[in-house]
Design a protein around this motif. Structure first.
Motif, PDB file in Angstrom:
ATOM      1  N   GLY A   1       4.147  -0.426 -12.360  1.00 19.88           N
ATOM      2  CA  GLY A   1       4.490  -0.652 -10.957  1.00 19.88           C
ATOM      3  C   GLY A   1       3.288  -0.530 -10.051  1.00 19.88           C
ATOM      4  N   ASN A   2       2.452   0.467 -10.304  1.00 15.63           N
ATOM      5  CA  ASN A   2       1.287   0.699  -9.451  1.00 15.63           C
ATOM      6  C   ASN A   2       0.293  -0.452  -9.555  1.00 15.63           C
ATOM      7  OD1 ASN A   2      -0.186   2.139  -7.606  1.00 15.63           O
ATOM      8  ND2 ASN A   2      -1.047   3.594  -9.068  1.00 15.63           N
TER       9      ASN A   2
ATOM     10  N   ASN B   1      -0.785  -3.044  -6.529  1.00 13.26           N
ATOM     11  CA  ASN B   1      -2.203  -3.053  -6.147  1.00 13.26           C
ATOM     12  C   ASN B   1      -2.796  -4.450  -6.281  1.00 13.26           C
ATOM     13  OD1 ASN B   1      -2.409  -0.377  -5.427  1.00 13.26           O
ATOM     14  ND2 ASN B   1      -3.121   0.310  -7.431  1.00 13.26           N
ATOM     15  N   ILE B   2      -2.520  -5.117  -7.402  1.00 12.92           N
ATOM     16  CA  ILE B   2      -3.059  -6.461  -7.607  1.00 12.92           C
ATOM     17  C   ILE B   2      -2.462  -7.439  -6.598  1.00 12.92           C
ATOM     18  CG2 ILE B   2      -3.121  -8.398  -9.224  1.00 12.92           C
ATOM     19  CD1 ILE B   2      -3.229  -6.308 -11.488  1.00 12.92           C
TER      20      ILE B   2
ATOM     21  N   LEU C   1       0.842  -1.219   0.000  1.00  9.76           N
ATOM     22  CA  LEU C   1       0.000   0.000   0.000  1.00  9.76           C
ATOM     23  C   LEU C   1       0.866   1.254   0.000  1.00  9.76           C
ATOM     24  CD1 LEU C   1      -2.825  -0.981   2.532  1.00  9.76           C
ATOM     25  CD2 LEU C   1      -3.050  -0.677   0.057  1.00  9.76           C
ATOM     26  N   MET C   2       1.964   1.243   0.733  1.00  7.78           N
ATOM     27  CA  MET C   2       2.877   2.377   0.747  1.00  7.78           C
ATOM     28  C   MET C   2       3.516   2.572  -0.632  1.00  7.78           C
ATOM     29  SD  MET C   2       4.665   1.758   4.478  1.00  7.78           S
ATOM     30  CE  MET C   2       5.849   3.057   4.229  1.00  7.78           C
ATOM     31  N   MET C   3       3.898   1.443  -1.262  1.00  5.93           N
ATOM     32  CA  MET C   3       4.469   1.543  -2.606  1.00  5.93           C
ATOM     33  C   MET C   3       3.441   2.063  -3.606  1.00  5.93           C
ATOM     34  SD  MET C   3       6.708  -1.984  -2.762  1.00  5.93           S
ATOM     35  CE  MET C   3       7.187  -1.671  -4.467  1.00  5.93           C
ATOM     36  N   SER C   4       2.187   1.648  -3.467  1.00  2.30           N
ATOM     37  CA  SER C   4       1.125   2.144  -4.338  1.00  2.30           C
ATOM     38  C   SER C   4       0.928   3.639  -4.161  1.00  2.30           C
ATOM     39  CB  SER C   4      -0.183   1.411  -4.042  1.00  2.30           C
ATOM     40  OG  SER C   4      -1.236   1.910  -4.839  1.00  2.30           O
TER      41      SER C   4
ATOM     42  N   LEU D   1      -8.844   1.011   1.725  1.00  2.00           N
ATOM     43  CA  LEU D   1      -7.432   1.305   2.018  1.00  2.00           C
ATOM     44  C   LEU D   1      -6.709   1.893   0.814  1.00  2.00           C
ATOM     45  CD1 LEU D   1      -6.421  -1.832   4.160  1.00  2.00           C
ATOM     46  CD2 LEU D   1      -6.919   0.491   4.954  1.00  2.00           C
ATOM     47  N   VAL D   2      -6.920   1.264  -0.356  1.00  2.00           N
ATOM     48  CA  VAL D   2      -6.254   1.756  -1.573  1.00  2.00           C
ATOM     49  C   VAL D   2      -6.756   3.149  -1.919  1.00  2.00           C
ATOM     50  CG1 VAL D   2      -6.032   1.408  -4.060  1.00  2.00           C
ATOM     51  CG2 VAL D   2      -5.738  -0.528  -2.503  1.00  2.00           C
TER      52      VAL D   2
END
Length: 441
Positions: free
Chosen positions: A75-76, A80-81, A23-26, A110-111
């Motif tokens: 990347g996103n 996410n997936i 989630l942080m990376m997203s 959350l997303v």
């Protein structure tokens, strides 16, 4: 029911930690996309010139926008997936088959909050700052994912090509001119930019899009000197004129043979009088001895190009001709500068108030020869100047005839009344907008 001690084991907490990290990376990818696409390249360049390495990196990483967006979206979507898959597995383990719906609901919330809205809101509040911070890690991401992105780009271009659509990643969606003009309009609407400042900057930007023909003084308004006149008459006309440079013609006004400068003429007359008897000195004086060679320019020359030619030739005066070589008018360096700074007057100009003021009905009385651009700039109107340069020319073009005195027309949201007409020229009109114009804030 499973033993809680086995459910909340190390694997459970590792999965929770992985979801949190994803989630942080997203959020990082979402915020980076917003910052890098919304940031102004002009502001980034200013930061880079002041020694900000992050801004310099942001400029480099945004050069290929298609590659940048492809890498960020790849990347996103991956994180996410992956986070959604881990959450589904986690909730299924805890709640069985009913955990799928709960995992979808929880991950959507959350997303949406922590990976989309919050990072994008932060990024859009200060895009250049955020772009400078994320540029270097994003550059590494684009390098690592470049092989996959290249394949995706080929697939996308191939599919678009099937529908006859072509993409050019090297082209900008908007030109620099449009970006600056849009920024000035927004700044003026918000009160951050004064109307006078906006007009000056837009005037400078428009020089390349406008031609000499649009601002030249028409030949009917040019003061000219007949070379056959006696020296005393020539001297009187030059001294009586408000202009420093005057064209000289022979036999007919179309035949311009030179341009005389008042200072050169006075020097020559003074020398002629001093060297001989006063009467003989003026009687034998030849104006062509002091006249400069005329400088002719096509009426289609762009204003910025003509200004450069004036500066290069160190002259301020040119005669304008059409494609057949016929005299159309004249243009000076001052005329071009007035397109930027507005009307320039000095102690020798006619003492006329250039400010337009409405009467009780809201009508503005304007000269027929006033350019549409000057009228628009002074009153902040939007009359089109595609088909005509002057207000009278616009009325004639729309009426498809030369109107009579007193005729009234309505077009482009404005009312035009012909006040005076002299022969085939409309010399004065009354104009007003059909809808009330809101006062500026």
């Amino acid at each position: 029911m499973d033993d809680p001690s086995t459910m909340f084991d190390a694997a459970f907490w590792m999965t929770c930690g992985a979801i949190l990290l994803l989630l942080m990376m997203s959020g990082f990818f979402s915020g980076s996309e917003t910052a890098l696409t919304a940031s102004s390249r002009a502001k980034l360049r200013a930061r880079a010139d002041r020694g900000d390495p992050g801004a310099e990196a942001a400029l480099k990483v945004t050069e290929d926008s298609e590659r940048l967006i492809g890498a960020i979206l790849l990347g996103n979507n991956v994180v996410n997936i992956l986070s959604a898959s881990l959450a589904t597995a986690l909730f299924t383990r805890l709640l069985g088959s009913g955990g799928v719906a709960l995992a979808t609901l929880v991950m959507t919330v959350l997303v949406l909050i922590f990976s989309e809205v919050m990072p994008k809101t932060y990024a859009i509040s200060s895009p250049e700052t955020v772009a400078s911070r994320v540029a270097r890690p994003i550059r590494w991401v684009t390098l690592i994912l470049s092989p996959i992105v290249a394949v995706v780009r080929l697939i996308v271009r191939g599919m678009l090509g099937l529908f006859g659509l072509k993409t050019d990643p090297a082209s900008n969606m908007f030109s620099v001119h449009e970006e600056i003009a849009g920024a000035l309009s927004i700044g003026h609407a918000s009160g951050a930019v004064l109307k006078e400042d906006r007009d000056r900057l837009l005037g400078a930007l428009d020089l390349g899009n406008r031609t000499v023909e649009e601002i030249m003084r028409h030949r009917s308004e040019i003061e000219m000197i007949d070379a056959a006149l006696p020296a005393t008459d020539i001297l009187d006309r030059v001294l009586a004129s408000a202009h420093t440079r005057l064209p000289v013609y022979r036999e007919e006004r179309e035949n311009v043979v030179g341009v005389v400068h008042a200072k050169d003429l006075l020097r020559a007359v003074n020398k002629a009088v001093r060297e001989g008897a006063e009467a003989d000195g003026l009687r034998n004086f030849d104006i062509m001895a002091v006249a400069m060679k005329p400088y002719f320019v096509p009426d289609t020359t762009a204003l910025d190009e003509q200004m450069r030619e004036f500066l290069k030739r160190r002259t301020h005066f040119a005669l304008v001709v059409d494609e057949y070589g016929s005299l159309r008018g004249l243009i000076t360096l001052e005329d071009i500068l007035e397109e930027i700074v507005g009307e320039i007057t000095d102690e020798h100009d006619a003492d006329d108030d250039q400010t337009l003021t409405p009467n009780a009905q809201g009508d503005y009385t304007v000269e027929g020869g006033m350019t549409i651009r000057d009228l628009n700039r002074q009153l902040d109107w939007t009359l089109p100047d595609d088909e005509a340069n002057t207000v009278a020319g616009l009325v004639i073009h729309m009426a498809q005839s030369i109107p009579d005195q007193g005729q009234v027309f309505s077009f482009h949201g404005y009312r035009f009344e012909v006040v005076t007409r002299r022969e085939n020229r409309i010399t004065r009109l009354r104009v007003r907008p059909l809808q009330p114009v809101r006062p500026e804030d």
